[in-house]
Motif scaffolding. Structure first.
Motif, PDB file in Angstrom:
ATOM      1  N   ILE A  84      -5.542  -5.870   0.150  1.00 23.95           N
ATOM      2  CA  ILE A  84      -6.448  -5.050  -0.669  1.00 23.95           C
ATOM      3  C   ILE A  84      -6.682  -3.701  -0.001  1.00 23.95           C
ATOM      4  O   ILE A  84      -6.681  -2.658  -0.664  1.00 23.95           O
ATOM      5  CB  ILE A  84      -7.779  -5.792  -0.887  1.00 23.95           C
ATOM      6  N   LEU A  85      -6.863  -3.717   1.318  1.00 32.59           N
ATOM      7  CA  LEU A  85      -7.092  -2.456   2.044  1.00 32.59           C
ATOM      8  C   LEU A  85      -5.869  -1.560   2.001  1.00 32.59           C
ATOM      9  O   LEU A  85      -5.999  -0.329   1.911  1.00 32.59           O
ATOM     10  CB  LEU A  85      -7.485  -2.762   3.492  1.00 32.59           C
ATOM     11  N   ASP A  86      -4.686  -2.154   2.069  1.00 21.94           N
ATOM     12  CA  ASP A  86      -3.468  -1.344   1.940  1.00 21.94           C
ATOM     13  C   ASP A  86      -3.427  -0.651   0.578  1.00 21.94           C
ATOM     14  O   ASP A  86      -3.030   0.516   0.471  1.00 21.94           O
ATOM     15  CB  ASP A  86      -2.236  -2.225   2.115  1.00 21.94           C
ATOM     16  N   ARG A  87      -3.824  -1.404  -0.446  1.00 22.44           N
ATOM     17  CA  ARG A  87      -3.822  -0.809  -1.785  1.00 22.44           C
ATOM     18  C   ARG A  87      -4.904   0.249  -1.934  1.00 22.44           C
ATOM     19  O   ARG A  87      -4.740   1.240  -2.641  1.00 22.44           O
ATOM     20  CB  ARG A  87      -4.017  -1.921  -2.824  1.00 22.44           C
ATOM     21  N   GLU A  88      -6.021   0.039  -1.248  1.00 19.93           N
ATOM     22  CA  GLU A  88      -7.140   0.982  -1.340  1.00 19.93           C
ATOM     23  C   GLU A  88      -7.027   2.107  -0.316  1.00 19.93           C
ATOM     24  O   GLU A  88      -7.965   2.884  -0.154  1.00 19.93           O
ATOM     25  CB  GLU A  88      -8.452   0.232  -1.119  1.00 19.93           C
ATOM     26  N   ILE A 140      -9.348   5.513   0.695  1.00 22.30           N
ATOM     27  CA  ILE A 140      -9.845   5.882   2.022  1.00 22.30           C
ATOM     28  C   ILE A 140      -9.405   7.292   2.383  1.00 22.30           C
ATOM     29  O   ILE A 140     -10.176   8.082   2.938  1.00 22.30           O
ATOM     30  CB  ILE A 140      -9.336   4.866   3.070  1.00 22.30           C
ATOM     31  N   GLN A 141      -8.169   7.633   2.053  1.00 22.08           N
ATOM     32  CA  GLN A 141      -7.687   8.987   2.316  1.00 22.08           C
ATOM     33  C   GLN A 141      -8.507  10.011   1.546  1.00 22.08           C
ATOM     34  O   GLN A 141      -8.842  11.082   2.055  1.00 22.08           O
ATOM     35  CB  GLN A 141      -6.211   9.100   1.905  1.00 22.08           C
ATOM     36  N   VAL A 201       6.925  -6.749   2.039  1.00 18.54           N
ATOM     37  CA  VAL A 201       5.531  -6.324   2.220  1.00 18.54           C
ATOM     38  C   VAL A 201       5.473  -4.836   2.554  1.00 18.54           C
ATOM     39  O   VAL A 201       4.635  -4.091   2.038  1.00 18.54           O
ATOM     40  CB  VAL A 201       4.868  -7.159   3.333  1.00 18.54           C
ATOM     41  N   THR A 202       6.393  -4.387   3.425  1.00 19.72           N
ATOM     42  CA  THR A 202       6.445  -2.970   3.779  1.00 19.72           C
ATOM     43  C   THR A 202       6.834  -2.113   2.583  1.00 19.72           C
ATOM     44  O   THR A 202       6.302  -1.024   2.376  1.00 19.72           O
ATOM     45  CB  THR A 202       7.427  -2.747   4.932  1.00 19.72           C
ATOM     46  N   VAL A 203       7.755  -2.627   1.774  1.00 22.35           N
ATOM     47  CA  VAL A 203       8.168  -1.883   0.577  1.00 22.35           C
ATOM     48  C   VAL A 203       6.988  -1.712  -0.375  1.00 22.35           C
ATOM     49  O   VAL A 203       6.749  -0.615  -0.913  1.00 22.35           O
ATOM     50  CB  VAL A 203       9.335  -2.610  -0.124  1.00 22.35           C
ATOM     51  N   LYS A 204       6.228  -2.782  -0.588  1.00 21.68           N
ATOM     52  CA  LYS A 204       5.054  -2.695  -1.462  1.00 21.68           C
ATOM     53  C   LYS A 204       4.023  -1.716  -0.903  1.00 21.68           C
ATOM     54  O   LYS A 204       3.376  -0.980  -1.645  1.00 21.68           O
ATOM     55  CB  LYS A 204       4.436  -4.084  -1.625  1.00 21.68           C
ATOM     56  N   LYS A 205       3.868  -1.731   0.426  1.00 25.46           N
ATOM     57  CA  LYS A 205       2.889  -0.836   1.044  1.00 25.46           C
ATOM     58  C   LYS A 205       3.320   0.620   0.890  1.00 25.46           C
ATOM     59  O   LYS A 205       2.499   1.489   0.581  1.00 25.46           O
ATOM     60  CB  LYS A 205       2.742  -1.203   2.527  1.00 25.46           C
ATOM     61  N   TYR A 206       4.612   0.891   1.098  1.00 29.47           N
ATOM     62  CA  TYR A 206       5.100   2.262   0.954  1.00 29.47           C
ATOM     63  C   TYR A 206       4.979   2.754  -0.490  1.00 29.47           C
ATOM     64  O   TYR A 206       4.827   3.945  -0.736  1.00 29.47           O
ATOM     65  CB  TYR A 206       6.558   2.346   1.400  1.00 29.47           C
ATOM     66  N   GLU A 207       5.059   1.820  -1.443  1.00 30.28           N
ATOM     67  CA  GLU A 207       4.935   2.211  -2.844  1.00 30.28           C
ATOM     68  C   GLU A 207       3.557   2.784  -3.148  1.00 30.28           C
ATOM     69  O   GLU A 207       3.403   3.657  -4.013  1.00 30.28           O
ATOM     70  CB  GLU A 207       5.209   0.993  -3.731  1.00 30.28           C
ATOM     71  N   LEU A 208       2.541   2.315  -2.426  1.00 32.22           N
ATOM     72  CA  LEU A 208       1.177   2.778  -2.670  1.00 32.22           C
ATOM     73  C   LEU A 208       0.908   4.150  -2.071  1.00 32.22           C
ATOM     74  O   LEU A 208       0.004   4.859  -2.521  1.00 32.22           O
ATOM     75  CB  LEU A 208       0.178   1.766  -2.083  1.00 32.22           C
ATOM     76  N   TYR A 209       1.672   4.540  -1.031  1.00 28.62           N
ATOM     77  CA  TYR A 209       1.375   5.764  -0.307  1.00 28.62           C
ATOM     78  C   TYR A 209       2.105   6.958  -0.928  1.00 28.62           C
ATOM     79  O   TYR A 209       3.274   6.875  -1.303  1.00 28.62           O
ATOM     80  CB  TYR A 209       1.801   5.645   1.163  1.00 28.62           C
ATOM     81  N   ASP A 210       1.401   8.089  -1.001  1.00 32.30           N
ATOM     82  CA  ASP A 210       2.043   9.337  -1.401  1.00 32.30           C
ATOM     83  C   ASP A 210       2.770   9.973  -0.225  1.00 32.30           C
ATOM     84  O   ASP A 210       3.767  10.666  -0.400  1.00 32.30           O
ATOM     85  CB  ASP A 210       1.006  10.314  -1.958  1.00 32.30           C
ATOM     86  N   LYS A 211       2.236   9.763   0.960  1.00 33.90           N
ATOM     87  CA  LYS A 211       2.890  10.245   2.168  1.00 33.90           C
ATOM     88  C   LYS A 211       2.731   9.202   3.255  1.00 33.90           C
ATOM     89  O   LYS A 211       1.772   8.417   3.246  1.00 33.90           O
ATOM     90  CB  LYS A 211       2.319  11.584   2.620  1.00 33.90           C
ATOM     91  N   LEU A 271     -17.897   4.016  -1.845  1.00 24.39           N
ATOM     92  CA  LEU A 271     -16.822   4.759  -2.477  1.00 24.39           C
ATOM     93  C   LEU A 271     -15.948   3.873  -3.359  1.00 24.39           C
ATOM     94  O   LEU A 271     -15.481   4.296  -4.412  1.00 24.39           O
ATOM     95  CB  LEU A 271     -15.947   5.431  -1.413  1.00 24.39           C
ATOM     96  N   SER A 272     -15.713   2.614  -2.932  1.00 20.93           N
ATOM     97  CA  SER A 272     -14.777   1.745  -3.644  1.00 20.93           C
ATOM     98  C   SER A 272     -15.485   0.474  -4.109  1.00 20.93           C
ATOM     99  O   SER A 272     -15.873  -0.365  -3.291  1.00 20.93           O
ATOM    100  CB  SER A 272     -13.597   1.372  -2.733  1.00 20.93           C
TER     101      SER A 272
END
Length: 527
Positions: free
Chosen positions: A245-249, A253-254, A308-318, A426-427
């Motif tokens: 959940i934190l990875d998605r959120e 946080i950013q 798991v890493t692929v899913k995490k990278y999908e959430l990040y813009d950078k 915030l969330s």
């Protein structure tokens, strides 16, 4: 007191004929006082002597010298006509075993020593105590020992352990009534554990983690036994869900950092980052493949990386940089520093350093000064007496933030509490997450009653958080074991402790021992 009584603890079985003190040895000649002996086959006594021979037996050292016993062992005729053994040698059970060249008490000491330290270390230790024995002979002593029976075990704990990490795993079995290991299995497959349970029908309770093979094997091999899921593993699984959940959120946080919702200081120029060109390249490749509508599984196979890493990278813009900030030890004194500045706004840094040293702070004067600057704490100015959270604290990382979510509320300090409060403001997702996690902690560690378990599951499903909904499905597949974990006092704590002991033994033997030797060293270890 006679020498015979001194050597054999007041027993009057032997008579000492002679005692010779040499430079590095003591030679003792013995003969039995008994006029008859019992046949080992028919177990009838006989007093008709046939002949004798000399047995040479090594005993415990005396006064730093090797002790060599010369025993005059007699042979007797067996007077029983039906007995197949016509001639036998007299036995001295519990003192000198048959066909052995060491006394039983020396063998017992050597066994305990080699179990605790291993073959070669035991050989060197024995040499220091005037006992000549090789490492292979010591290991043969272990090999001759039989493992104790498991017929008395009713409460079982099971967990896996790495024979070779990421390649081969075994299973460790613990008697939860005594907290002692009873055996090792050569793998962690369902059939292996199920067969062991089938041979031990007396098992009444099995404590385990949520590994599916152990769950199925327990159901198949011991249907009569209660299954108990380990509470720590339940909390760990919940923490892993919170991490997702934190990875998605993380985007939230950013955004919080960019809008300066938390009061943060400008980035420290000395801060180190671990984002490498290789990581950046991999991140770019993942983004490009995602843009081509490739699935997570396809990207994982193409780039040889975890889904798991692929899913995490999908959430990040950078690609986020991993910030490394070394701890100076001041973090646990922040509340005290804040209170002292409020009480005495003009306090000197030297005075504050002396007080902190009395509280256990080990940093130097200059280290304290630099740390206060990093936390934007100004000494002598009451207007700036508030502790301000720097942006490069480790708590900003999702892995560390997850720890705050699953930690007991009373163990969180003021700074960490501020972090959680502002996250939740915030969330809404993180606010609901924190409430559900704390409710789960209260249920399994304080309330210790499973009556509200299904109510909590319903809250997970109604939360609208997909990670919690997936987590609840997994819990419902193991409902009985989880409810038993909440209601019953049994856990996998003793199992985890013995796994650590097993790892120590494995490393002590450089990982080159056989499973059988490792099992005997673990199970036969003296108390």
């Amino acid at each position: 007191m006679s020498i015979s009584k001194l050597l054999f603890n007041n027993t009057r079985i032997f008579k000492v004929i002679s005692l010779v003190n040499e430079l590095d040895k003591i030679r003792i000649s013995l003969v039995s006082k008994s006029k008859q002996s019992t046949c080992p086959k028919c177990e009838l006594p006989s007093s008709k002597s046939h002949s004798y021979y000399i047995r040479k037996i090594v005993d415990l050292p005396i006064f730093g010298k090797q002790t060599l016993i010369k025993l005059k062992a007699r042979k007797f005729y067996c007077s029983t006509l039906e007995c197949p053994l016509k001639i036998f040698t007299e036995r001295f059970k519990s003192i000198f075993s048959s066909y052995q060249r060491r006394s039983d008490r020396l063998t017992k000491k050597l066994l305990n020593l080699v179990i605790l330290t291993g073959g070669r270390p035991s050989e060197k230790i024995c040499a220091e105590f005037s006992v000549t024995v090789s490492d292979t002979s010591l290991l043969r002593i272990i090999a001759k020992q039989e493992l104790p029976t498991t017929a008395h075990v009713t409460h079982l704990g099971v967990d896996d352990w790495a024979i070779r990490k990421r390649e081969r795993y075994g299973s460790i079995l613990i008697d939860l009534n005594t907290n002692k290991p009873i055996g090792l299995l050569k793998d962690r497959e369902e059939n292996t554990f199920s067969n062991w349970l089938t041979q031990n029908k007396q098992i009444q309770l099995i404590s385990r983690d949520r590994f599916i093979n152990y769950q199925r094997a327990s159901t198949q091999g011991a249907p009569q036994a209660l299954q108990v899921a380990d509470r720590w593993h339940l909390l760990k699984n919940l923490g892993e869900t919170v991490r997702k959940i934190l990875d998605r959120e993380y985007v939230v946080i950013q955004k919080m950092r960019e809008k300066n919702t938390m009061t943060v200081q400008p980035e420290n120029k000395r801060r180190k980052t671990k984002t490498s060109n290789h990581q950046l390249q991999r991140f770019t490749q993942v983004k490009e493949l995602l843009a081509q509508s490739k699935s997570h599984r396809e990207i994982s196979k193409l780039l040889h990386m975890s889904r798991v890493t692929v899913k995490k990278y999908e959430l990040y813009d950078k690609l986020p940089a991993i910030h490394c900030q070394s701890s100076t030890g001041i973090e646990k004194h922040l509340e005290y520093i804040e209170s002292r500045i409020i009480q005495q706004p003009t306090i000197l840094l030297k005075t504050l350093h002396s007080e902190l040293k009395n509280r256990g702070y080990r940093g130097a004067y200059n280290t304290l000064s630099d740390s206060l600057k990093r936390f934007q704490i100004s000494i002598g100015k009451a207007a700036r007496n508030k502790v301000i959270l720097p942006s490069n604290l480790v708590f900003w990382r999702p892995s560390r933030t997850m720890i705050l979510f699953v930690t007991k509320k009373e163990r969180i300090n003021k700074v960490q509490r501020q972090i959680l409060d502002q996250f939740c403001e915030l969330s809404p997702t993180l606010r609901i997450t924190l409430e559900l996690v704390r409710e789960f902690r209260y249920m399994i560690f304080e309330q210790k009653c499973s009556d509200s378990f299904h109510t909590w599951i319903d809250k997970l499903n109604l939360s609208g958080i997909p990670e919690f909904q997936s987590f609840s499905k997994g819990l419902l597949k193991d409902t009985n074991a989880i409810r038993n974990a909440i209601d019953l006092p049994w856990s996998n704590g003793p199992v985890e402790g013995n796994v650590n002991k097993l790892k120590t033994l494995k490393r002590q033997m450089y990982g080159r021992c056989s499973i059988d030797l490792l099992e005997k060293r673990l199970v036969l270890s003296p108390d």
